[in-house]
Design an enzyme around this catalytic site. Structure first.
Site, PDB file in Angstrom:
ATOM      1  N   HIS A  48      36.405  42.108 -10.742  1.00  0.00           N
ATOM      2  CA  HIS A  48      36.246  40.653 -10.669  1.00  0.00           C
ATOM      3  C   HIS A  48      36.554  39.986 -12.009  1.00  0.00           C
ATOM      4  CE1 HIS A  48      34.648  40.770  -6.624  1.00  0.00           C
ATOM      5  NE2 HIS A  48      33.722  41.623  -6.973  1.00  0.00           N
ATOM      6  N   ASP A  87      42.860  58.290 -18.376  1.00  0.00           N
ATOM      7  CA  ASP A  87      43.790  58.615 -19.447  1.00  0.00           C
ATOM      8  C   ASP A  87      43.676  57.650 -20.623  1.00  0.00           C
ATOM      9  OD1 ASP A  87      44.776  60.858 -18.213  1.00  0.00           O
ATOM     10  OD2 ASP A  87      46.660  59.951 -17.553  1.00  0.00           O
ATOM     11  N   GLU A 152      27.136  49.020  -1.673  1.00  0.00           N
ATOM     12  CA  GLU A 152      27.133  47.563  -1.514  1.00  0.00           C
ATOM     13  C   GLU A 152      27.145  47.118  -0.060  1.00  0.00           C
ATOM     14  OE1 GLU A 152      29.655  45.687  -4.809  1.00  0.00           O
ATOM     15  OE2 GLU A 152      30.692  47.584  -4.439  1.00  0.00           O
TER      16      GLU A 152
END
Length: 258
Positions: A48, A87, A152
């Protein structure tokens, strides 16, 4: 070359719950300010917030000089994105919207090298292994990565214990905002039914032997969840602190219109 702690490591050695804050601005300056605040961990958000790989890397650099654990929330359970973020040198990742143990197992596999999983091998090219300056990185890579998933949805609440028990999952964070929305209670994170679902999830994750966390900007709820056994709690965000703080300044010094 030693690497800094993952959140899993910090939780294992802590004698109290750990408290963290979101970095949602995309700003390395805000990330550094949050990192130097005394919080235990900072969470750089890609779901977000206006963050891509380059800005996440810049924020990881910005917080690296402080005794704080960085966590990166990816935008989705995407195998390629997880590989890239790992990475970059993110050692603790959070994956949103995990509702089944099968989804959790898929996340775990995406963060581990074969034969344990499917993570692509590029340690010689990447900050994760400090360009192969970390001895035995590939052999011990699972020890260098902490994987958290976010519950969620009502399905996630029902499956919380199995999700937490999934091999390769190091902890579960409850997201009350999306949980409330998925329960038909949009914007009502403090609704008794939502709080009950959060408490149920915390208990089930703990029963599976994993640390449970929660997002709780309301101090009263944060303390309640800590009393219920939450081991890591997100208690604020850079953008929220800036928004509410600037509003307080305006209210104090600028007279209302009319």
């Amino acid at each position: 070359m030693p690497l800094p702690l993952t959140l899993r490591d910090a939780l294992q050695t802590a004698d109290r719950p750990l408290f963290g804050g979101w970095v949602c601005s995309g700003s390395p300056v805000a990330a550094e300010i949050m990192a130097g605040s005394g919080l235990d961990f900072v969470l750089v958000d890609m779901e977000h917030a206006p963050n891509g790989l380059e800005s996440v890397l810049t924020q990881l650099h910005a917080v690296s000089g402080y005794p704080v654990v960085p966590v990166v929330r990816v935008a989705a359970a995407d195998e390629v994105l997880l590989k890239q973020v790992l990475d970059l040198g993110a050692r603790t990742v959070l994956v949103p919207m995990v509702s089944t143990p099968e989804q959790a197992a898929d996340v775990a596999a995406a963060t581990r090298y074969p034969p344990l999983g499917r993570r692509g091998v590029g340690s010689a090219l990447a900050r994760s292994a400090r360009w192969n300056r970390v001895e035995g990185y590939l052999r011990n890579a699972a020890d260098h990565v902490s994987v958290l998933v976010q519950v969620e949805t009502p399905d996630g609440v029902r499956n919380a214990r199995a999700i937490a028990a999934t091999p390769g999952i190091d902890g579960v964070l409850v997201g009350p905002a999306d949980l409330a929305a998925s329960m038909g209670l949009l914007g009502q994170q403090g609704h008794p039914d939502v709080v009950a679902a959060v408490l149920s999830t915390l208990a089930d994750v703990r029963a599976a032997g994993r640390p449970a966390g929660v997002n709780a900007f309301d101090p009263a709820l944060a303390h309640r969840y800590v009393e219920a056994g939450a081991r890591f709690v997100l208690v604020g965000a850079d953008v929220v602190l800036l928004a509410r703080g600037s509003e307080r300044l305006a209210a104090e010094f600028i007279p209302p219109p009319g």
